[in-house]
Design an enzyme around this catalytic site. Structure first.
Site, PDB file in Angstrom:
ATOM      1  N   HIS A   1       0.817  -1.215   0.000  1.00 11.21           N
ATOM      2  CA  HIS A   1       0.000   0.000   0.000  1.00 11.21           C
ATOM      3  C   HIS A   1       0.851   1.266   0.000  1.00 11.21           C
ATOM      4  CE1 HIS A   1      -3.365  -2.438   2.238  1.00 11.21           C
ATOM      5  NE2 HIS A   1      -3.272  -2.758   0.957  1.00 11.21           N
ATOM      6  N   PRO A   2       1.818   1.439  -0.895  1.00  8.91           N
ATOM      7  CA  PRO A   2       2.623   2.663  -0.876  1.00  8.91           C
ATOM      8  C   PRO A   2       1.783   3.891  -1.243  1.00  8.91           C
ATOM      9  CG  PRO A   2       3.112   1.367  -2.833  1.00  8.91           C
ATOM     10  CD  PRO A   2       2.240   0.519  -1.971  1.00  8.91           C
TER      11      PRO A   2
END
Length: 534
Positions: A469-470
């Site tokens: 989930h950057p």
């Protein structure tokens, strides 16, 4: 080649933009994707992420720098490199986050991004099989469905969590996120609904929409302080310039968008010079504020069979494949997780601060395959981590991957909440509904004393990985470190926006694909509004 709008990146947000911006036949839209078309059959099988993650044909296969907080481990960072982007190889979980997340965005000076502002865009995008109501859309392009396959170990975990005092919740995207229950998935009719499937395929024949694949964007072309196009390397290896009459929109994600900005000379001037890039516009926040969810994987061996056993042998695989082919059911319809747990580590927390992903299988990573024993996994992550990392250039070559330093577990708060999450996982596993099913506490081992904070934290550092989930590396805001304003325009550059999860000022409390789609929906309206005013 020339267009009104050039969109760089056909991922979770980029495909949304291509659909919405090309609705007006007066506007020519050019969508550029570095990867290829989504013709690989495993992309469309829900559990196909076992075949696509860490597959260089469809994944950028990024790796982090050694992470100090993880005892210098290097972490694989999959990102989609295909039409649909990461929505073509993610875990399919449909999670919006908490209303409070977006209200905080608004309170940070981002007008128009509160919960009441973004809810209509979530609804517009959502085609939920449960139908439309006050909080959900029923006929949007993004297919959302209940799981077609469940497993007794998941039901047992839900019961055990309730025995431990946590409430049941059959809609984690409803009035309240808190509780335990099944995830909904971005699946339609038993097949993955990526944004390429939901948004791009229905409109790809529009005469004003052109889709160019296997084209690597090298930089944004600037004339003074205005973006006028992009420079690409096409599939033949030729360097070309594509002109944008109105806007260039970067939708290349939390790694790709800041990388392209920096290659274009937009970023921290001193850092750009050090990387061999001549600065064009000083914007020190580019690549900073990087946030990601980090998961601690607790694993329990079981008395009865799990999905590990259903896919380990050739015969079992054939049986599972036949079940999917005949009925679009079984393990091949699974997302990366089946059961959600949004829990509070303390009654003093106003909203859930940790998230569980419960899987009726176990593996060190999806790409490596399942363990050779019956087991399930309960991963736990801190929803709103305070640790922040950065994306920086490795050098001036556009074909070289940037340096990724997520800086996990850099704050005392993140360490404390993660350790408490591991304790909660063990506590749930020892409840009556689940304890009799568990033959061994595999990770962490039973002899690890979780009351010993330092020992537990050391185990955490060795047994955690990304949740993929950057976010946040082109942060939205009004201060000196913001990269884009509340209309997602790059500060100080005309004709250039960023539209993807990199614009998040803070990471949302949950998985990021649904918010990425919402960002694309909302941005498309803002872009069209500004075009009408021009």
């Amino acid at each position: 080649m020339e267009a009104d709008f050039i969109i760089v990146g056909a991922g979770s947000s980029g495909c949304v933009l291509a659909n919405r911006l090309s609705e007006n036949p007066k506007h020519k839209v050019l969508l550029i994707e570095a990867g290829g078309r989504d013709t690989y059959p495993w992309i469309h099988v829900p559990a196909g992420y076992f075949k696509t993650m860490m597959n260089p044909g469809y994944d950028w296969c990024y790796k982090t720098e050694p992470v100090p907080g993880l005892n210098r481990k290097v972490i694989n960072w999959p990102r989609g490199k295909v039409l649909g982007g990461s929505s073509a190889l993610n875990g399919l979980l449909y999670v919006r986050g908490q209303a409070e997340d977006y209200d905080r965005w608004r309170q940070m000076g981002n007008s128009g991004w509160g919960w009441d502002d973004v809810l209509p865009y979530f609804k517009r995008s959502e085609g939920n099989e449960r139908g439309e109501d006050a909080l959900h859309g029923g006929d949007g392009p993004l297919g959302v469905s209940d799981p077609r396959y469940t497993h007794p170990i998941c039901d047992a975990w839900i019961k055990a969590a309730q025995q431990a005092g946590y409430p049941a919740n059959d809609d984690i995207n409803g009035v309240s996120q808190e509780g335990v229950g099944y995830y909904q998935l971005t699946i339609r009719n038993g097949r993955r609904c990526s944004t390429a499937v939901g948004y791009l395929n229905p409109v790809k024949s529009r005469p004003n929409l052109e889709i160019v694949t296997r084209a690597q964007v090298r930089k944004v072309v600037l004339e003074g302080k205005r973006a006028v196009g992009v420079e690409i390397t096409d599939k033949a290896g030729e360097v070309r310039i594509l002109k944008a009459r109105r806007e260039v929109v970067l939708s290349s994600g939390a790694v790709g968008s800041p990388q392209i900005l920096m290659l274009s000379g937009i970023g921290n001037g001193a850092e750009l010079r050090k990387a061999g890039v001549a600065p064009n516009h000083d914007l020190p926040g580019v690549g900073k504020n990087l946030q990601d969810h980090l998961q601690a994987r607790t694993t329990f061996k079981t008395r009865n069979t799990t999905v590990n056993d259903e896919v380990r042998s050739l015969f079992a695989k054939m049986k599972t494949a036949m079940r999917y082919g005949l009925s679009r059911n079984g393990p091949m319809t699974m997302g990366a997780s089946m059961v959600a747990g949004f829990l509070r580590t303390s009654p003093d927390e106003a909203t859930p601060d940790i998230q569980f992903h419960i899987n009726p299988w176990s593996a060190d990573s999806p790409a490596e395959g399942v363990h050779p024993f019956s087991a399930f996994t309960a991963t736990v992550c801190v929803l709103r981590p305070t640790s922040k990392g950065e994306i920086t250039l490795a050098g001036p070559d556009p074909l070289s991957a940037p340096k990724i330093q997520p800086n996990y577990l850099a704050t005392e708060d993140d360490c404390r909440r993660t350790v408490e999450g591991v304790r909660i996982s063990r506590n749930i596993a020892r409840q009556g509904a689940l304890a009799g099913e568990i033959t061994e506490e595999f990770r962490p081992p039973r002899d690890l004393n979780l009351d010993d904070f330092d020992a537990t934290l050391d185990w955490v550092r060795d047994n955690t990985t990304t949740v993929y989930h950057p976010t946040g590396s082109c942060r939205m805001g009004a201060d000196a470190m913001a990269v884009v304003d509340a209309r997602l325009r790059v500060q100080g550059i005309d004709g250039l926006r960023v539209v993807d999860c990199s614009i998040m000022p803070e990471i949302v409390s949950g998985n990021t694909n649904a918010p990425a789609v919402m960002i694309g929906e909302k941005a498309s309206d803002m872009i069209m509004e500004d075009a009408r005013r021009a």
